[in-house]
Design an enzyme around this catalytic site. Structure first.
Site, short mmCIF file in Angstrom:
data_model
loop_
_atom_site.label_atom_id
_atom_site.label_comp_id
_atom_site.label_asym_id
_atom_site.label_seq_id
_atom_site.Cartn_x
_atom_site.Cartn_y
_atom_site.Cartn_z
N ARG A 106 -38.31 6.71 -46.63
CA ARG A 106 -38.73 7.68 -45.62
C ARG A 106 -39.31 8.93 -46.26
NH1 ARG A 106 -40.31 5.75 -41.67
NH2 ARG A 106 -39.68 7.33 -40.17
N ARG B 290 -41.72 17.43 -40.07
CA ARG B 290 -42.00 16.24 -40.88
C ARG B 290 -42.96 16.65 -42.00
NH1 ARG B 290 -40.14 11.35 -38.84
NH2 ARG B 290 -39.56 11.37 -36.64
N HIS C 17 -39.93 12.06 -43.63
CA HIS C 17 -38.75 12.92 -43.62
C HIS C 17 -38.61 13.69 -44.92
CE1 HIS C 17 -37.03 11.53 -39.87
NE2 HIS C 17 -37.18 10.28 -40.25
N HIS D 4 -34.27 6.31 -38.79
CA HIS D 4 -34.13 5.08 -39.57
C HIS D 4 -32.75 5.01 -40.24
CE1 HIS D 4 -38.39 4.45 -38.97
NE2 HIS D 4 -38.41 3.39 -39.77
#
Length: 342
Positions: free
Chosen positions: A161, A79, A167, A114
């Site tokens: 995101r 991440r 991400h 997501h």
């Protein structure tokens, strides 16, 4: 892979350098598109639009989330909010990035949950709305508007995101493609008529297979909880670390929801009567309020009790939506034209 990560960091910097009002927009989008919304918002609303569509939304949502957890365990995706420090990039170059309360996800990063879960779960709803638009209008724009909205939503979710450093762009693209493929592939089977035994067996399979897989990976000497430690190490504010972002929290949500579908099929409070539009609207509002109230109940601090309580909440949700609320609506809201209607 480092080149891909660095390009992702630069893209996130470009997004964060935009106008200040966009910060609120992107953080709102990423919060609204949380996978929990499939279970607590999309399912209740879709169920009272069409029962089969509602069950498909929940079923595809829970299957895609479980698959997302398994993929994350094996793909070891980084991440951005921790990679920029662990890689040493932040100490070598000027990196102007900020974290947000929604940044500190504790599971691995690839593919984006997501995007994957939202994309998969909304597919049957979008196809149902497309069919409805095709029956009601000859306009090509009207027929394409559900899928156009779906594509724009997933694009916005993906950008949000990247913006919050949850991400990298390639993880978002992978999540969108996997979600659309799962939605298309899983909606073919109608599950509304499945027995309670099917859903209860599915709940056990999801839970036990996850536990077995977790144990096997640990026995093989693989550190499956590596992402939790990195998230804890590099999150700007420990208060931003949430238990509901852990992989096993997703497993509890999925197994609990499958069990809930089984309970609704095993213990119905009504005989499957059709609801008129007025009753559907009342049911949707009541179901949404009931599910939101259920999930606002406090959770215990102990980790095991937290998982257990979460499992029970998600098991209760589908029974409330598919059994209790329709019974209440049929009892309290008379159909138009009934001799007892007000």
């Amino acid at each position: 892979m480092d080149a891909l990560h660095i390009a992702g960091i630069r893209f996130a910097e470009a997004l964060q350098s935009g106008p200040p009002w966009l910060e609120k927009f992107w953080t709102s989008v990423t919060s609204l598109a949380d996978p929990k919304s499939v279970f607590t918002v999309c399912f209740p609303l879709a169920y009272f639009l069409d029962r089969k569509v509602g069950v498909s939304v929940l079923w595809i949502g829970l299957v895609s989330e479980w698959l997302n957890v398994v993929l994350k365990w094996f793909l070891f995706g980084e991440r951005p909010f921790w990679w920029v420090h662990e890689s040493g990039l932040a100490s070598k170059e000027l990196v102007t990035l900020r974290q947000f309360p929604v940044s500190c996800e504790t599971g691995p990063g690839s593919p984006s949950g997501h995007c994957m879960i939202t994309g998969a779960a909304l597919w049957p709803l979008v196809t149902a709305l497309t069919a409805l638009a095709s029956r009601r209008s000859r306009s090509l724009a009207a027929k394409l508007s559900p899928f156009g909205t779906y594509a724009l939503l997933l694009l916005a979710v993906g950008l949000s995101r990247v913006f919050v450093l949850a991400h990298f762009p390639h993880q978002v693209v992978g999540g969108i493609l996997a979600g659309a493929a799962l939605g298309w592939g899983l909606q073919a089977r109608t599950l509304a008529a499945c027995t309670s035994g099917f859903f209860i067996a599915a709940a056990l399979a999801l839970l036990l297979s996850s536990l077995a897989l977790h144990s096997l990976v640990i026995a093989a000497g693989i550190d499956i909880d590596w992402s939790i430690r990195l998230a804890t190490k590099w999150c700007s504010d420990p208060a931003w670390l949430r238990l509901d972002t852990r992989p096993f929290a997703s497993v509890c949500r999925d197994a609990g929801s499958a069990l809930g579908l089984g309970l609704a099929a095993a213990f119905p409070l009504h005989r499957g009567e059709r609801l008129d539009p007025r009753q559907r609207l009342a049911g949707a509002v009541l179901a949404l309020g009931a599910v939101q109230g259920l999930h606002r109940l406090p959770q215990p601090a102990d980790l095991i009790l937290w998982y257990g309580t979460s499992f029970l909440k998600y098991a209760a949700g589908p029974w409330l939506v598919a059994s209790l609320v329709p019974w209440l609506v049929l009892s309290l809201v008379r159909p138009r034209g009934s001799p007892h209607a007000e």
